[in-house]
Design a protein around this motif. Structure first.
Motif, PDB file in Angstrom:
ATOM      1  N   ARG A   1       0.840  -1.202   0.000  1.00  0.00           N
ATOM      2  CA  ARG A   1       0.000   0.000   0.000  1.00  0.00           C
ATOM      3  C   ARG A   1       0.873   1.249   0.000  1.00  0.00           C
ATOM      4  NH1 ARG A   1      -3.415  -2.611   3.903  1.00  0.00           N
ATOM      5  NH2 ARG A   1      -2.469  -1.354   5.536  1.00  0.00           N
ATOM      6  N   ALA A   2       1.936   1.206   0.808  1.00  0.00           N
ATOM      7  CA  ALA A   2       2.833   2.353   0.897  1.00  0.00           C
ATOM      8  C   ALA A   2       3.495   2.596  -0.456  1.00  0.00           C
ATOM      9  CB  ALA A   2       3.879   2.113   1.980  1.00  0.00           C
ATOM     10  N   SER A   3       3.891   1.491  -1.107  1.00  0.00           N
ATOM     11  CA  SER A   3       4.559   1.677  -2.383  1.00  0.00           C
ATOM     12  C   SER A   3       3.587   2.205  -3.441  1.00  0.00           C
ATOM     13  CB  SER A   3       5.245   0.375  -2.807  1.00  0.00           C
ATOM     14  OG  SER A   3       4.656  -0.162  -3.957  1.00  0.00           O
ATOM     15  N   GLN A   4       2.318   1.791  -3.335  1.00  0.00           N
ATOM     16  CA  GLN A   4       1.304   2.334  -4.256  1.00  0.00           C
ATOM     17  C   GLN A   4       1.117   3.832  -4.048  1.00  0.00           C
ATOM     18  OE1 GLN A   4      -2.221   0.085  -3.542  1.00  0.00           O
ATOM     19  NE2 GLN A   4      -1.446  -1.754  -4.562  1.00  0.00           N
ATOM     20  N   SER A   5       1.224   4.277  -2.780  1.00  0.00           N
ATOM     21  CA  SER A   5       1.038   5.702  -2.522  1.00  0.00           C
ATOM     22  C   SER A   5       2.205   6.500  -3.088  1.00  0.00           C
ATOM     23  CB  SER A   5       0.939   5.964  -1.017  1.00  0.00           C
ATOM     24  OG  SER A   5      -0.043   5.131  -0.473  1.00  0.00           O
ATOM     25  N   ARG A   6       3.423   5.947  -2.927  1.00  0.00           N
ATOM     26  CA  ARG A   6       4.609   6.655  -3.446  1.00  0.00           C
ATOM     27  C   ARG A   6       4.597   6.671  -4.963  1.00  0.00           C
ATOM     28  NH1 ARG A   6       7.244   3.860   0.420  1.00  0.00           N
ATOM     29  NH2 ARG A   6       7.907   2.294  -1.095  1.00  0.00           N
ATOM     30  N   ASN A   7       4.244   5.507  -5.528  1.00  0.00           N
ATOM     31  CA  ASN A   7       4.385   5.323  -6.954  1.00  0.00           C
ATOM     32  C   ASN A   7       3.066   4.813  -7.518  1.00  0.00           C
ATOM     33  OD1 ASN A   7       5.616   5.221  -9.349  1.00  0.00           O
ATOM     34  ND2 ASN A   7       7.191   3.727  -8.756  1.00  0.00           N
ATOM     35  N   PRO A   8       2.093   5.705  -7.686  1.00  0.00           N
ATOM     36  CA  PRO A   8       0.740   5.230  -7.994  1.00  0.00           C
ATOM     37  C   PRO A   8       0.651   4.558  -9.368  1.00  0.00           C
ATOM     38  CG  PRO A   8       0.834   7.635  -7.914  1.00  0.00           C
ATOM     39  CD  PRO A   8       2.199   7.153  -7.612  1.00  0.00           C
ATOM     40  N   PRO A   9      -0.139   3.451  -9.441  1.00  0.00           N
ATOM     41  CA  PRO A   9      -0.393   2.823 -10.733  1.00  0.00           C
ATOM     42  C   PRO A   9      -1.371   3.692 -11.521  1.00  0.00           C
ATOM     43  CG  PRO A   9      -1.734   1.799  -9.047  1.00  0.00           C
ATOM     44  CD  PRO A   9      -0.875   2.808  -8.351  1.00  0.00           C
ATOM     45  N   THR A  10      -1.538   3.395 -12.810  1.00  0.00           N
ATOM     46  CA  THR A  10      -2.518   4.152 -13.594  1.00  0.00           C
ATOM     47  C   THR A  10      -3.935   3.709 -13.225  1.00  0.00           C
ATOM     48  OG1 THR A  10      -0.929   3.716 -15.352  1.00  0.00           O
ATOM     49  CG2 THR A  10      -2.819   5.089 -15.898  1.00  0.00           C
ATOM     50  N   VAL A  11      -4.076   2.380 -13.063  1.00  0.00           N
ATOM     51  CA  VAL A  11      -5.390   1.830 -12.728  1.00  0.00           C
ATOM     52  C   VAL A  11      -5.276   1.106 -11.397  1.00  0.00           C
ATOM     53  CG1 VAL A  11      -7.261   0.321 -13.492  1.00  0.00           C
ATOM     54  CG2 VAL A  11      -5.827   1.468 -15.187  1.00  0.00           C
ATOM     55  N   LEU A  12      -6.182   1.399 -10.499  1.00  0.00           N
ATOM     56  CA  LEU A  12      -6.179   0.713  -9.218  1.00  0.00           C
ATOM     57  C   LEU A  12      -7.518   0.000  -9.043  1.00  0.00           C
ATOM     58  CD1 LEU A  12      -4.488   0.233  -6.658  1.00  0.00           C
ATOM     59  CD2 LEU A  12      -5.727   2.125  -5.612  1.00  0.00           C
ATOM     60  N   ILE A  13      -7.430  -1.303  -8.775  1.00  0.00           N
ATOM     61  CA  ILE A  13      -8.653  -2.076  -8.585  1.00  0.00           C
ATOM     62  C   ILE A  13      -8.855  -2.273  -7.096  1.00  0.00           C
ATOM     63  CG2 ILE A  13      -9.775  -4.269  -9.090  1.00  0.00           C
ATOM     64  CD1 ILE A  13      -7.844  -4.276 -11.571  1.00  0.00           C
ATOM     65  N   THR A  14     -10.030  -1.920  -6.621  1.00  0.00           N
ATOM     66  CA  THR A  14     -10.213  -1.908  -5.171  1.00  0.00           C
ATOM     67  C   THR A  14     -11.661  -2.218  -4.796  1.00  0.00           C
ATOM     68  OG1 THR A  14      -9.736  -0.610  -3.201  1.00  0.00           O
ATOM     69  CG2 THR A  14     -10.648   0.575  -5.053  1.00  0.00           C
ATOM     70  N   THR A  15     -11.943  -2.289  -3.504  1.00  0.00           N
ATOM     71  CA  THR A  15     -13.294  -2.581  -3.002  1.00  0.00           C
ATOM     72  C   THR A  15     -13.884  -1.311  -2.392  1.00  0.00           C
ATOM     73  OG1 THR A  15     -12.390  -3.166  -0.859  1.00  0.00           O
ATOM     74  CG2 THR A  15     -12.667  -4.959  -2.423  1.00  0.00           C
ATOM     75  N   PRO A  16     -15.194  -1.256  -2.149  1.00  0.00           N
ATOM     76  CA  PRO A  16     -15.775  -0.052  -1.525  1.00  0.00           C
ATOM     77  C   PRO A  16     -15.109   0.279  -0.194  1.00  0.00           C
ATOM     78  CG  PRO A  16     -17.533  -1.459  -2.338  1.00  0.00           C
ATOM     79  CD  PRO A  16     -16.249  -2.225  -2.523  1.00  0.00           C
ATOM     80  N   GLU A  17     -14.776  -0.740   0.598  1.00  0.00           N
ATOM     81  CA  GLU A  17     -14.160  -0.491   1.903  1.00  0.00           C
ATOM     82  C   GLU A  17     -12.781   0.122   1.744  1.00  0.00           C
ATOM     83  OE1 GLU A  17     -15.455  -3.494   1.057  1.00  0.00           O
ATOM     84  OE2 GLU A  17     -17.349  -3.187   2.109  1.00  0.00           O
ATOM     85  N   SER A  18     -11.988  -0.435   0.806  1.00  0.00           N
ATOM     86  CA  SER A  18     -10.645   0.105   0.615  1.00  0.00           C
ATOM     87  C   SER A  18     -10.703   1.529   0.071  1.00  0.00           C
ATOM     88  CB  SER A  18      -9.834  -0.785  -0.332  1.00  0.00           C
ATOM     89  OG  SER A  18      -9.537  -1.997   0.313  1.00  0.00           O
ATOM     90  N   LEU A  19     -11.712   1.812  -0.737  1.00  0.00           N
ATOM     91  CA  LEU A  19     -11.872   3.184  -1.231  1.00  0.00           C
ATOM     92  C   LEU A  19     -12.154   4.133  -0.070  1.00  0.00           C
ATOM     93  CD1 LEU A  19     -12.179   5.357  -3.371  1.00  0.00           C
ATOM     94  CD2 LEU A  19     -14.488   4.542  -3.837  1.00  0.00           C
ATOM     95  N   SER A  20     -13.029   3.715   0.854  1.00  0.00           N
ATOM     96  CA  SER A  20     -13.299   4.552   2.030  1.00  0.00           C
ATOM     97  C   SER A  20     -12.031   4.769   2.834  1.00  0.00           C
ATOM     98  CB  SER A  20     -14.348   3.889   2.929  1.00  0.00           C
ATOM     99  OG  SER A  20     -15.619   4.189   2.454  1.00  0.00           O
ATOM    100  N   LEU A  21     -11.255   3.691   2.974  1.00  0.00           N
ATOM    101  CA  LEU A  21      -9.997   3.813   3.710  1.00  0.00           C
ATOM    102  C   LEU A  21      -9.084   4.838   3.047  1.00  0.00           C
ATOM    103  CD1 LEU A  21      -8.850   0.238   4.744  1.00  0.00           C
ATOM    104  CD2 LEU A  21      -9.007   2.265   6.180  1.00  0.00           C
ATOM    105  N   MET A  22      -9.054   4.828   1.696  1.00  0.00           N
ATOM    106  CA  MET A  22      -8.211   5.783   0.999  1.00  0.00           C
ATOM    107  C   MET A  22      -8.693   7.207   1.264  1.00  0.00           C
ATOM    108  SD  MET A  22      -7.850   3.513  -2.455  1.00  0.00           S
ATOM    109  CE  MET A  22      -7.010   4.635  -3.528  1.00  0.00           C
ATOM    110  N   LEU A  23     -10.022   7.367   1.364  1.00  0.00           N
ATOM    111  CA  LEU A  23     -10.561   8.699   1.651  1.00  0.00           C
ATOM    112  C   LEU A  23     -10.230   9.151   3.069  1.00  0.00           C
ATOM    113  CD1 LEU A  23     -14.090   8.580  -0.022  1.00  0.00           C
ATOM    114  CD2 LEU A  23     -12.097   9.858  -0.802  1.00  0.00           C
ATOM    115  N   SER A  24      -9.888   8.191   3.943  1.00  0.00           N
ATOM    116  CA  SER A  24      -9.583   8.564   5.325  1.00  0.00           C
ATOM    117  C   SER A  24      -8.109   8.928   5.506  1.00  0.00           C
ATOM    118  CB  SER A  24      -9.957   7.421   6.273  1.00  0.00           C
ATOM    119  OG  SER A  24      -8.946   6.429   6.260  1.00  0.00           O
ATOM    120  N   GLN A  25      -7.320   8.818   4.449  1.00  0.00           N
ATOM    121  CA  GLN A  25      -5.904   9.201   4.565  1.00  0.00           C
ATOM    122  C   GLN A  25      -5.773  10.730   4.483  1.00  0.00           C
ATOM    123  OE1 GLN A  25      -3.840   6.955   5.445  1.00  0.00           O
ATOM    124  NE2 GLN A  25      -5.193   5.213   5.017  1.00  0.00           N
ATOM    125  N   PRO A  26      -4.833  11.286   5.236  1.00  0.00           N
ATOM    126  CA  PRO A  26      -4.692  12.750   5.262  1.00  0.00           C
ATOM    127  C   PRO A  26      -4.436  13.351   3.866  1.00  0.00           C
ATOM    128  CG  PRO A  26      -3.318  11.743   6.956  1.00  0.00           C
ATOM    129  CD  PRO A  26      -3.925  10.624   6.176  1.00  0.00           C
TER     130      PRO A  26
END
Lengths: 829, 222
Positions: A117-142
């Motif tokens: 997850r940390a590496s995805q944040s540093r070096n984002p992919p073009t397409v990210l496949i995720t679930t509704p929960e993981s999307l909410s988690l991403m919205l909770s990041q500062p």
């Protein structure tokens, strides 16, 4: 437009190379996406929908250095398949035409490690496949805004699976946020057949966009054949508790006769039991058949899916886990054990067979009790008439909103006015009242509506500049842990161990494990295991001897029968009542239907069947409105509450999809009371009456369980490894009681009641049903012996209690009754 | 009030449906697991629980003190829920209540929660004791004693488990009630506090449960 034209040419070339034809719906999606339009694609699995939307995005969206496309899937298991399909397409396209951008694809689900997850944040992919929960988690990041603000498009796969529940609401809220950041955001959903696709599109897109969006349909007219495995002897008593295993020899014969089969069941337990029994009957099939459900460990699930693709497996017994799936080859034979409960689901499962053009999709129903023969005939009729159920969004669930406020409070903060306007674009909250909004703000800030009632509370509060934030680190951690639990139940790992530590078998709902004691045996992943201990979110098990599970399984699926299907069933029963037995299903059910006619009567569209019976257990009233189990629960509560008004008492209620039972331990003349119970003189007061009646049961208290979890009141009880959270664990029941006593106006309590009334029990449908019941001719029958329709209710063990007596009165009568039985287990001192 | 007077080990004890126990011989009132400040602890850690439980707990204690007029009030552990329970408001409430009953000697047999919460006995005017506390013929504890003394004259009182019992009746009815668990030499008290919850107990052969029903007591055999 040079940017878009290169991939366009490459895509055409690539399709040619693969000798595929670009399907009209794919071209339609590409064109609309290129013009910046959002929409909903109506397509079945395997029809090429992933490429339609995936390549559409590639052609429409300019690449930026960050995340460009977000792909939401309801199941983790689907993420891997989607990632493979997309990245293969992108790589091959790029190889073919180097000017086409090479998009990178990554996954982020609950299984993704912190490192990845940390590496995805540093070096984002073009397409990210995720679930509704993981999307909410991403919205909770500062840094959420920075990470997601430049998103060009978002795809929601299997929208029909999310639309009707709170996970779908979580998606609606996330979409509103992302659209706020980028008003040009492209949103595309994909849905299987449901009755209200336009509504589904409206709910997905919200009202932020300046156009209504496009509905693209990939439906190729397809013939669907539904038939039934007719049992040799249909039992005269339909018993819902049992799982249709008498059909085992016939199911074996069907599996044998086809190259590969899918066998759908309604629950995990049912799939395990069938797998075990098939293997027991055909030991030579070891390795050739497998079980597949959402709880299995990833590796075993992938092994099964791979086996299906390569044709190595002869049969897979599965649950709704295989309703969905991207890259999935059709099988020759599809069987459905027990009722599919609705037309839409049946259609989707049927679609798993016969993908070849011009070939029919066929599904064969395996009845697990005799009434399902009638259901099968009804399903065929409904499909022939094109009747399919619709789905709609939950209305303003406050627990999800409370969770969202804390999420956004963590993810950069919010100002109330801006956030209010943002969420008002979602279908779920378009009618949110000012009071409800204020409650949610007060709840996260002060714990409740009144400042005085909740001293020392802190969760989320405005800072000096008026931006609401969450600052406490412990709280942030607990909240992020909790986001995933919206899925309906938190899950815990099942693993061999603890010493020696063995293979992980999969995950199971916490509520299931919570009912077990060490030593209890249950079926899991095709094995009989016994529980050793539960520690740190893991249930340690070892192999168990014997062939019997000691854990009572949950009876059948809890999904209610759809109205569409129920109405069709009553029509079938009328045919039987008129002596018309033309279909093989009705002919097979004839002995049972005849016995029903002999002892009682059959319900028809014009009559309401009501039966009374006195047994050693008490005075029973059976009513058969055929309105599905949820409506029956509401009606049973209402009618018993009215009965308690006539003479006070305590009632035990049993329900199923066909009708309900009210049982009084004290003598009761049901026949004399029935017209009063069914009265509709004052329809205006009906919601109040139902409200009062469910308050007399434990229903609202139980409904509160989910709400308490989603709003973060209760933590998953095995998660609390940190000392700080251990001392704040209370059950949702305890919360319910303390709110009811000290803060009865609490918004979450009100929500529990409203969800119960309008979603679970469906107040509107209760009113309609009661009205319909009154329009029908009452057919009141005093049974001398139990009728086949009454039998499954009579033996149902899961019951509700409704009472207007005091605890003491009840205990006294219980004691009196026990003494009469000459078993003085309890006696008043 | 319909209480239950029973003779245990040649000793008359009164089991009160207010979830307390009265010993006339020593004029002592026993209560277990009040968990004061549990709601406040929750709030301090960001879990909303409405206020009012402390006033209710202390109010119920006051009514019991008025009824029984004891010389001693003995808490069988877990009087305070956690360190976070010692809020200014709660300390003020408790101190005022303590002053109203200044003549009564109050002893806290420390339970697991009290130990974690830390000692405030001086400010609160409470005597602290570690289990077992010998009080006349009574042995007061927090944790029930698994190898309970079989001394013919000693009776052990304990808390900690928050016992409840489930009853079944005809017409498929079920009820769950807080209870005392009684055997030859030991009585486990139900939790006294609001917002405490409970756990069903499986009765051993030598145990009976005395369930609390709307101000009445009811005997349940295994």
């Amino acid at each position: 437009m040079t940017r878009a034209s290169a991939p366009n040419a490459a895509v055409a070339q690539w399709f040619e190379q693969k000798s595929w034809k670009i399907l009209p719906f794919q071209a339609e999606v590409w064109q609309n996406m290129a013009q910046g339009r959002s929409g909903l694609l109506h397509a079945t699995t395997g029809a090429g929908k992933t490429l339609a939307v995936g390549l559409g995005a590639l052609q429409a969206l300019p690449r930026n250095d960050g995340l460009t496309l977000l792909w939401i899937t309801p199941m983790r298991a689907l993420a891997a398949d989607t990632a493979l399909a997309l990245s293969a397409a992108f790589t091959q396209l790029h190889a073919l035409e180097p000017s086409a951008p090479l998009w990178s694809v990554a996954m982020r689900t609950g299984d993704t490690s912190a490192k990845d997850r940390a590496s995805q944040s540093r070096n984002p992919p073009t397409v990210l496949i995720t679930t509704p929960e993981s999307l909410s988690l991403m919205l909770s990041q500062p840094h959420a805004h920075q990470a997601l603000g430049r998103l060009g498009g978002i795809v929601v796969d299997e929208w029909h699976e999310l639309l009707g529940n709170k996970r779908g609401v979580q998606v609606q809220l996330a979409l509103a946020r992302l659209s706020q950041w980028n008003p040009a955001l492209l949103i595309w959903g994909m849905s299987a057949t449901i009755g209200n696709l336009d509504e589904a599109k409206r709910i997905l897109l919200g009202s932020q966009r300046n156009h209504a969006g496009i509905l693209v349909s990939a439906q190729i007219k397809k013939t669907i054949v539904v038939d039934t495995l007719i049992p040799e002897v249909a039992e005269r008593f339909p018993w819902a508790g049992h799982l249709g295993l008498t059909m085992l020899p016939q199911v074996i014969a069907e599996i044998e006769a086809s190259a590969n089969s899918l066998i759908f069941t309604n629950t995990r337990a049912q799939s395990e039991i069938w797998y075990h029994n098939l293997l027991h009957a055909r030991p030579d099939w070891a390795g050739l058949i497998a079980v597949h459900h959402g709880s299995l460990a990833n590796e075993s699930r992938q092994w099964v899916e791979q086996g299906l693709k390569t044709g190595a497996l002869k049969a897979v017994i599965c649950t709704s886990s295989l309703d969905l799936g991207v890259d999935f080859l059709p099988v020759e034979r599809v069987l459905q054990i027990g009722s599919p409960k609705g037309v839409a689901r049946l259609l989707q499962r049927a679609g798993r067979s016969g993908h070849a053009p011009g070939r029919a999709s066929r599904i064969t129903l395996v009845p697990s009790h005799t009434l399902e023969l009638v259901e099968s005939a009804a399903l065929q009729m409904a499909i022939a008439r094109g009747q399919v159920e619709g789905k709609t969004s939950p209305k303003a669930p406050l627990d999800v909103l409370v969770q969202h406020l804390v999420t956004i409070g963590l993810g950069g903060g919010f100002t109330p006015d801006e956030l209010r306007s943002e969420i008002s674009h979602t279908a779920a909250y378009e009618n949110l009242s000012d009071e409800e909004w204020q409650f949610c703000l007060d709840f996260v800030r002060r714990g409740g509506a009144t400042l005085r009632a909740y001293p020392d509370f802190r969760r989320c509060a405005p800072d000096k500049s008026g931006v609401w934030r969450v600052t406490d680190r412990d709280l942030a951690m607990r909240h992020r842990q909790n986001i995933g639990t919206i899925t309906s139940d938190s899950s815990i790992m099942v693993q061999f161990g603890p010493a020696p530590l063995g293979a992980k078998l999969g995950t199971v709902e916490e509520s299931f494990i919570a009912r077990l004691k060490p030593g209890d045996r249950f079926w899991f992943a095709g094995r009989l295991v016994s529980l050793v201990q539960v520690r740190d979110m893991t249930a340690y098990v070892r192999k168990a001897k014997g062939t019997q599970a000691s854990v009572p399984r949950r009876g059948g699926g809890r999904m209610p029968l759809s109205t569409t299907l129920a109405n069709a069933m009553v029509e079938q029963l009328e045919l039987a009542a008129n002596g018309i037995f033309t279909t093989p299903e009705l002919r097979a059910a004839k002995p049972m239907l005849d016995l029903q006619l002999e002892r009682s009567a059959l319900p028809t569209p014009g009559t309401l069947l009501v039966e009374t019976l006195a047994t050693r257990e008490g005075w029973h009233l059976f009513i058969y409105p055929f309105a599905g189990r949820n409506v029956h629960l509401g009606l049973a509560s209402l009618l018993s509450w009215r009965a308690a008004k006539i003479t006070s008492g305590t009632f035990s209620l049993a329900i199923n999809d066909y009708g309900f039972e009210i049982l009084s331990a004290a003598p009761r003349d049901w026949a004399a009371e029935i017209s009063q119970l069914l009265d509709i003189e004052m329809p205006d007061t009906l919601p109040d009456q139902v409200r009062l009646s469910v308050n007399a049961t434990e229903l609202a208290r139980r409904r509160f369980r989910d709400i308490a979890r989603v709003s973060g009141l209760v933590q998953s009880s095995y998660a609390g490894t940190r000392k700080s959270s251990r001392q704040i664990q209370a059950s949702s029941g305890l919360y319910f009681d303390v709110f009811a006593k000290y803060d009865p106006e609490n918004g979450l309590l009100v929500q529990a009641q409203n969800e119960l009334l309008y979603e679970e029990l469906d107040m509107d449908l209760i009113a309609t049903t009661l009205n319909d019941m009154n329009l029908k001719r009452l057919n009141l029958i005093a049974l001398e012996r139990c009728s086949p329709l009454a039998f499954p209710l009579l033996v149902e063990r899961l019951r509700e209690t409704l009472t207007n007596e005091s605890l003491k009165e009840r205990v006294e009568r219980m004691a009196a009754a026990l003494e009469k039985d000459d078993q003085p287990k309890a006696a008043l001192s | 009030m319909s209480s239950l007077v029973s003779r245990y080990c040649h000793h008359d004890l009164v089991l009160l449906p207010e979830r307390a126990l009265w010993d006339p011989a020593t004029a002592s009132l026993f209560v277990a697991d009040v968990h004061l400040g549990k709601a406040a602890t929750f709030r301090a850690l960001g879990q909303p629980v409405p206020g009012g439980t402390t006033s209710e707990n202390l109010g119920r204690l006051t009514r019991l003190l008025q009824q029984t007029q004891p010389e001693n009030l003995i808490f069988l552990g877990d009087l305070f829920h956690a360190r976070q329970a010692y809020t200014r408001e709660l300390m003020a409430q408790f101190t005022a209540w303590r002053q109203d009953h200044a003549s009564i000697r109050m002893i806290l047999v420390r339970g697991n929660h009290d130990i974690r919460a830390g000692n405030r006995s001086e400010t609160l005017d409470l005597e602290h004791a570690n289990e077992p506390l010998h009080h006349g013929r009574i042995i007061a504890r927090h944790y029930p004693d698994e190898n309970v003394s079989t001394h013919p004259l000693h009776i052990t009182l304990a808390g900690h488990v928050h016992p409840t019992i489930s009853l079944k009746g005809t017409g498929r009815q079920k009820l769950r009630l807080p209870c005392f668990v009684v055997c030859q030499n030991q009585i486990i008290l139900p939790a006294f506090g609001e917002f405490t919850g409970g756990a069903n107990v499986a009765l051993q052969r030598n145990q009976i449960a005395l369930a609390v029903v709307d101000g009445h007591m009811m005997k349940v055999m295994p």
